[in-house]
Design an enzyme around this catalytic site. Structure first.
Site, PDB file in Angstrom:
ATOM      1  N   ALA A 162     -61.214 -41.867  55.848  1.00  0.00           N
ATOM      2  CA  ALA A 162     -61.041 -42.929  56.661  1.00  0.00           C
ATOM      3  C   ALA A 162     -61.972 -43.154  57.729  1.00  0.00           C
ATOM      4  CB  ALA A 162     -59.431 -42.513  57.584  1.00  0.00           C
ATOM      5  N   GLY A 204     -59.545 -39.078  53.250  1.00  0.00           N
ATOM      6  CA  GLY A 204     -59.069 -40.021  52.249  1.00  0.00           C
ATOM      7  C   GLY A 204     -59.930 -40.118  51.050  1.00  0.00           C
ATOM      8  N   GLU A 260     -58.859 -37.684  48.550  1.00  0.00           N
ATOM      9  CA  GLU A 260     -57.155 -38.089  48.587  1.00  0.00           C
ATOM     10  C   GLU A 260     -57.139 -39.041  47.293  1.00  0.00           C
ATOM     11  OE1 GLU A 260     -56.204 -38.441  52.360  1.00  0.00           O
ATOM     12  OE2 GLU A 260     -54.598 -37.186  52.000  1.00  0.00           O
ATOM     13  N   GLU A 264     -59.766 -33.329  58.418  1.00  0.00           N
ATOM     14  CA  GLU A 264     -58.779 -34.044  59.116  1.00  0.00           C
ATOM     15  C   GLU A 264     -58.611 -33.054  60.379  1.00  0.00           C
ATOM     16  OE1 GLU A 264     -58.605 -34.266  55.990  1.00  0.00           O
ATOM     17  OE2 GLU A 264     -57.838 -36.335  55.384  1.00  0.00           O
TER      18      GLU A 264
HETATM   19  N1  3HC Z   1     -65.515 -43.199  59.740  1.00  0.00           N
HETATM   20  C1  3HC Z   1     -66.438 -43.922  60.602  1.00  0.00           C
HETATM   21  N2  3HC Z   1     -67.754 -43.538  60.558  1.00  0.00           N
HETATM   22  C2  3HC Z   1     -68.101 -42.469  60.190  1.00  0.00           C
HETATM   23  C3  3HC Z   1     -66.976 -41.466  59.348  1.00  0.00           C
HETATM   24  C4  3HC Z   1     -65.962 -42.053  59.326  1.00  0.00           C
HETATM   25  N3  3HC Z   1     -65.045 -41.165  58.599  1.00  0.00           N
HETATM   26  N4  3HC Z   1     -67.965 -40.416  59.024  1.00  0.00           N
HETATM   27  C5  3HC Z   1     -69.316 -40.666  59.505  1.00  0.00           C
HETATM   28  N5  3HC Z   1     -69.237 -41.813  60.158  1.00  0.00           N
HETATM   29  C6  3HC Z   1     -70.622 -42.488  60.567  1.00  0.00           C
HETATM   30  C7  3HC Z   1     -71.156 -41.772  61.911  1.00  0.00           C
HETATM   31  O1  3HC Z   1     -70.558 -41.785  63.061  1.00  0.00           O
HETATM   32  C8  3HC Z   1     -72.520 -41.986  61.960  1.00  0.00           C
HETATM   33  O2  3HC Z   1     -72.766 -43.099  62.479  1.00  0.00           O
HETATM   34  P1  3HC Z   1     -74.017 -43.647  63.225  1.00  0.00           P
HETATM   35  O3  3HC Z   1     -75.234 -43.382  62.198  1.00  0.00           O
HETATM   36  O4  3HC Z   1     -73.861 -44.868  63.764  1.00  0.00           O
HETATM   37  O5  3HC Z   1     -74.237 -42.419  64.397  1.00  0.00           O
HETATM   38  C9  3HC Z   1     -72.887 -42.092  60.277  1.00  0.00           C
HETATM   39  O6  3HC Z   1     -71.458 -42.385  59.723  1.00  0.00           O
HETATM   40  C10 3HC Z   1     -73.626 -41.133  59.617  1.00  0.00           C
HETATM   41  O7  3HC Z   1     -72.696 -39.866  60.036  1.00  0.00           O
HETATM   42  P2  3HC Z   1     -73.318 -38.425  60.291  1.00  0.00           P
HETATM   43  O8  3HC Z   1     -74.537 -38.727  61.388  1.00  0.00           O
HETATM   44  O9  3HC Z   1     -72.323 -37.289  60.582  1.00  0.00           O
HETATM   45  O10 3HC Z   1     -74.138 -38.241  58.737  1.00  0.00           O
HETATM   46  P3  3HC Z   1     -74.293 -36.702  57.896  1.00  0.00           P
HETATM   47  O11 3HC Z   1     -74.911 -36.951  56.966  1.00  0.00           O
HETATM   48  O12 3HC Z   1     -74.643 -35.684  58.889  1.00  0.00           O
HETATM   49  O13 3HC Z   1     -72.601 -36.409  57.843  1.00  0.00           O
HETATM   50  C11 3HC Z   1     -70.426 -36.669  56.811  1.00  0.00           C
HETATM   51  C12 3HC Z   1     -71.776 -37.046  56.696  1.00  0.00           C
HETATM   52  C13 3HC Z   1     -70.435 -35.246  56.345  1.00  0.00           C
HETATM   53  C14 3HC Z   1     -69.689 -37.633  56.136  1.00  0.00           C
HETATM   54  C15 3HC Z   1     -69.932 -36.610  58.385  1.00  0.00           C
HETATM   55  O14 3HC Z   1     -70.147 -37.930  59.069  1.00  0.00           O
HETATM   56  C16 3HC Z   1     -68.361 -36.473  58.262  1.00  0.00           C
HETATM   57  O15 3HC Z   1     -68.015 -35.206  58.399  1.00  0.00           O
HETATM   58  N6  3HC Z   1     -67.804 -37.467  58.546  1.00  0.00           N
HETATM   59  C17 3HC Z   1     -66.446 -37.372  58.951  1.00  0.00           C
HETATM   60  C18 3HC Z   1     -65.555 -37.233  57.931  1.00  0.00           C
HETATM   61  C19 3HC Z   1     -64.053 -36.995  58.018  1.00  0.00           C
HETATM   62  O16 3HC Z   1     -63.589 -36.536  59.073  1.00  0.00           O
HETATM   63  N7  3HC Z   1     -63.126 -37.615  56.961  1.00  0.00           N
HETATM   64  C20 3HC Z   1     -61.836 -37.552  57.193  1.00  0.00           C
HETATM   65  C21 3HC Z   1     -61.449 -38.719  58.168  1.00  0.00           C
HETATM   66  S1  3HC Z   1     -59.591 -38.535  58.480  1.00  0.00           S
HETATM   67  C22 3HC Z   1     -59.078 -39.256  56.847  1.00  0.00           C
HETATM   68  O17 3HC Z   1     -59.681 -39.553  56.125  1.00  0.00           O
HETATM   69  C23 3HC Z   1     -57.636 -39.407  57.144  1.00  0.00           C
HETATM   70  C24 3HC Z   1     -57.044 -39.669  55.474  1.00  0.00           C
HETATM   71  O18 3HC Z   1     -56.336 -38.303  55.337  1.00  0.00           O
HETATM   72  C25 3HC Z   1     -55.724 -40.565  55.332  1.00  0.00           C
END
Ligand code: 3HC
Ligand code: NAI
Length: 687
Positions: A65, A104, A107, A127
């Site tokens: 997400a 997501g 998923e 998450e």
């Molecule tokens: N939403 C919005 N922005 C995101 C994001 C997300 N899910 N994931 C990463 N970003 C952004 C970061 O803030 C960063 O932005 P910036 O360059 O402006 O600072 C950019 O994307 C790159 O991220 P990283 O610096 O972290 O890059 P890496 O290559 O080191 O890592 C990653 C990539 C492994 C995808 C890492 O960013 C990550 O773990 N992201 C979070 C993933 C996450 O938590 N997903 C679950 C979300 S909740 C969900 O999905 C709910 C669902 O069940 C309904």
């Protein structure tokens, strides 16, 4: 090729429809992305394509997400709307995964009939790290593939798994070589069509759940484990509840429960704090005034001067990532001792295998002459905390090391600029302030001196990432960020005792707030002799040391310790406290738990405001990152600055003024805090 919208397009390879998503940086499920996927699947299903491939461009498959705007998840089309199209598809749907399929994104992939990936891909549900649970069917579908226990482990640890493991678990159908995902996917679908493979939806599978049905006691041990492992965290409990629903209830009922819990989690202060932290950690890496295109130097060989407490731990960080390190000491004995301590640390570490220890030890080379550091790309000095000694070491390093090598100091309190000034390369001098034990503690403060160049600074930040530290940039100032911000609270422990509070009571209040331990337990752990008394004062801490109580390392401290280091109340410590109180006008005050907490935490926010005002920290959120990683601040609370913002700065200033009158000038509100409060602003720039 048809553009569906700005981020998705639909193309054909013969009988196969290919839906391609490209929404940098991580293909997060923003409204635009959801619209693209929804319309794209609709168009593919309306066409005569015999199979549908979902694939992403850029660095990764869908990473979940869009957490910068979670409220946007309420808008249609939802992830579920997309999944319904996939679930209802009358022809094979394949998700082709590279990078990370997270949250997501995973998923959505679980709604395809088939999944393939390249070996470097990882899949997972992070998450929980954001105080959330999977909210688009993950808690219902994952257990149907891997069983409830493995699903719980994956969802409560938040750790993604590698493609090879996912294949073994049945989450993937096939691995294809790196760089050949698209071709591999098309070949897979053609084969599936040729074989007339049956289209099984995960939601219809039951085989992995049957053994658990009606047997609540099978998951009971996990419930008990969770209570201890995830103290104070709500999400793991909701994950368990949802997985139990997956086992016991029809699919759609389980899905409904999960959705309800997801939105409850998304609205919770815990999740808000964790999402704040996610971006805070990433923002802390940004150096706004570094010119675009600034290079980072490569660090292939490192050096460490001093094999004491810190030097040894620092060297381990490099050996752990395969970078050879030369360690320089003054005497052979000190060197042997330092290397023996490192070996002991490796041997004692959990799951240590002898060959791993040997591999790492082989990367460490000892020397007694700084000349041995001649071809290091970076040298970190960790000798005694004495300015003259450090200056001498830096003079010699400047002569001995390559002209372009970076010289770093691990000093805690000395002025980095004075140290840099003795070299001919102050632009290549930086502070690398590790926390003890340096091989364990996640925080690394990167100290930017007056002359430190952008290239040196960015190289240091990059290095921090490589050795898996969380980095924060600090300007030069006493105690940099974390030690300085924590200090007033640690000093106030003396006042608490003089007011008649017991160490156990104060510790309990901070433990209940979420710290891993209270301030007295922490002082016992680091050693009561480590922090000097403020000038012109004596403290109960030094009285303890005088009475032979140096903490866990010797004689006990505020608590007594058994040989397993379990604390118990100490009559001897109580006596030291009583004697000190007698001699220093101790009182007996009524202090509520709430006041103990507010005094502790607002003192930190106040000091943080000073650090911000002086420009030592660039952002309020950098201070939070430092405190969470350096002092065990509970991430569920967001850090001292975020916490003060949430309480409202007006309230914080009011309380500080009240405490100032009651307890003394250490509570005087910082001018910046007063100003922000008056203007209705915040310390973190967030409302
Ligand atoms: N939403 C919005 N922005 C995101 C994001 C997300 N899910 N994931 C990463 N970003 C952004 C970061 O803030 C960063 O932005 P910036 O360059 O402006 O600072 C950019 O994307 C790159 O991220 P990283 O610096 O972290 O890059 P890496 O290559 O080191 O890592 C990653 C990539 C492994 C995808 C890492 O960013 C990550 O773990 N992201 C979070 C993933 C996450 O938590 N997903 C679950 C979300 S909740 C969900 O999905 C709910 C669902 O069940 C309904
Ligand atoms: P330590 O006393 O354990 O180790 C210092 C080592 O440096 C000793 O082994 C000594 O023999 C060696 N040494 C001294 N002069 C030397 C020289 N000229 N050449 C080679 N080796 C030399 O000290 P510790 O605790 O490791 O501290 C080192 C530095 O790290 C200090 O600047 C300290 O402020 C800083 N620091 C310490 C922390 C801690 O918790 N101990 C935390 C963060 C920083």
């Amino acid at each position: 090729m048809t553009a569906i919208n700005a981020v998705t397009e639909l193309s054909r390879d013969g009988e196969i429809a290919i839906l391609t998503l490209n929404s940098p940086p991580v293909n997060a499920l923003s409204l635009t992305v959801r619209e693209g996927l929804f319309e794209g699947f609709k168009a593919a299903l309306a066409s005569d394509a015999r199979a549908i491939l979902l694939i992403c461009e850029g660095a990764t498959f869908i990473a979940g997400a869009d957490i910068s705007n979670l409220a946007d998840m309420l808008k249609d089309p939802s992830v579920e709307d997309i999944q319904k199209l996939m679930d209802g598809a009358d022809r094979p749907v394949l998700a082709a995964i590279h990078g990370t399929a997270l949250g997501g994104g995973f998923e959505i992939a679980l709604c395809a009939h088939f999944r393939i990936a390249v070996p470097s891909a990882r899949l997972g549900f992070p998450e929980v790290n954001l105080g959330l649970l999977p909210g688009a069917g993950g808690t219902q579908r994952l257990p149907r593939v891997v069983g409830p226990e493995k699903a719980l482990e994956m969802m409560t640890s938040g750790k993604p798994i590698r493609a090879a493991e996912a294949l073994e678990l049945g989450l993937l159908d096939e691995l294809v070589p790196e760089g050949a995902l698209r071709e591999g996917a098309i070949a897979f679908l053609r084969q599936a069509l040729a074989d007339g493979r049956r289209l099984v939806r995960i939601r219809d599978r039951d085989d992995k759940l049957e053994a658990f049905r009606g047997k609540a006691d099978l998951l009971e041990p996990l419930r008990q484990q969770f209570a201890a492992r995830f103290r104070g965290q709500a999400a793991p409990g909701w994950i368990l509840e949802s997985v139990e629903a997956a086992v016991e209830k029809p699919f759609d009922d389980g899905l409904a429960l999960e959705k309800q819990r997801f939105f409850q989690a998304a609205m919770s202060p815990q999740s808000a704090a964790r999402r704040y932290y996610f971006f805070a950690e990433r923002n802390a890496q940004k150096v706004p005034d570094a010119p675009e295109g600034t290079k980072r130097r490569e660090i292939r060989r490192a050096g460490v001067v001093g094999a004491g407490t810190m030097g040894g731990g620092i060297a381990m960080n490099f050996a752990n990532i395969g970078v050879p390190v030369t360690i320089v000491e003054m005497k052979q004995e000190a060197l042997d001792h330092g290397l023996a301590v490192i070996r002991g640390n490796y041997e004692r570490s959990r799951g240590a295998r002898p060959e791993e220890t040997e591999k790492r030890m082989a990367l460490l080379q000892g020397a007694l002459d700084i000349a041995a550091l001649a071809d290091c790309d970076l040298v970190i000095e960790a000798v005694f905390e004495n300015l003259e000694v450090k200056k001498e070491v830096f003079r010699r390093l400047d002569q001995a090391c390559k002209a372009d090598a970076i010289l770093a100091s691990n000093t805690s309190f000395l002025n980095l600029d004075e140290i840099a000034a003795v070299t001919g390369r102050p632009d290549r001098v930086v502070g690398l302030h590790f926390f003890s034990p340096a091989n364990v503690m996640p925080l690394l403060e990167v100290v930017r001196g007056k002359a430190t160049s952008a290239e040196t600074l960015l190289t240091a930040l990059e290095l921090g990432r490589r050795i898996r530290k969380t980095t924060v940039v600090s300007r030069v100032g006493p105690g940099f960020i974390a030690n300085r911000v924590a200090n007033p609270r640690l000093m106030e422990t003396n006042a608490f005792l003089l007011e008649g509070l017991s160490p156990a009571r104060v510790d309990q209040v901070l433990y209940d707030f979420g710290f891993p331990m209270g301030p007295f337990a922490m002082l016992d752990l680091v050693g009561l002799d480590v922090i000097p008394d403020p000038p012109g004062q004596t403290t109960i801490r030094s009285a303890m040391v005088a009475a032979g109580r140096r903490g866990q390392k010797g004689g006990g401290g505020f608590y007594d310790y058994d040989d397993k280091r379990n604390p118990s109340p100490s009559p001897a410590a109580r006596q030291v406290i009583e004697d000190y109180r007698q001699a220093h006008g101790g009182k007996t005050l009524e202090v509520t738990d709430e006041e103990i907490l507010e005094r502790s935490l607002y003192l930190e926010a106040n000091e943080g405001a000073k650090v911000l005002e002086e420009g030592i920290a660039l952002r309020g959120s950098d201070i939070d990152v430092a405190m969470i990683n350096g002092y065990g601040w509970p991430v569920d609370r967001g850090g001292p600055m975020y916490h003060a913002d949430q309480a409202s700065l007006e309230k914080v200033v009011g309380k500080l003024r009240e405490f100032e009158l009651k307890y003394g000038p250490q509570y005087k509100p910082a001018p910046l805090l007063e100003r922000l409060a008056a203007e209705g602003k915040t310390l973190t720039g967030k409302g």
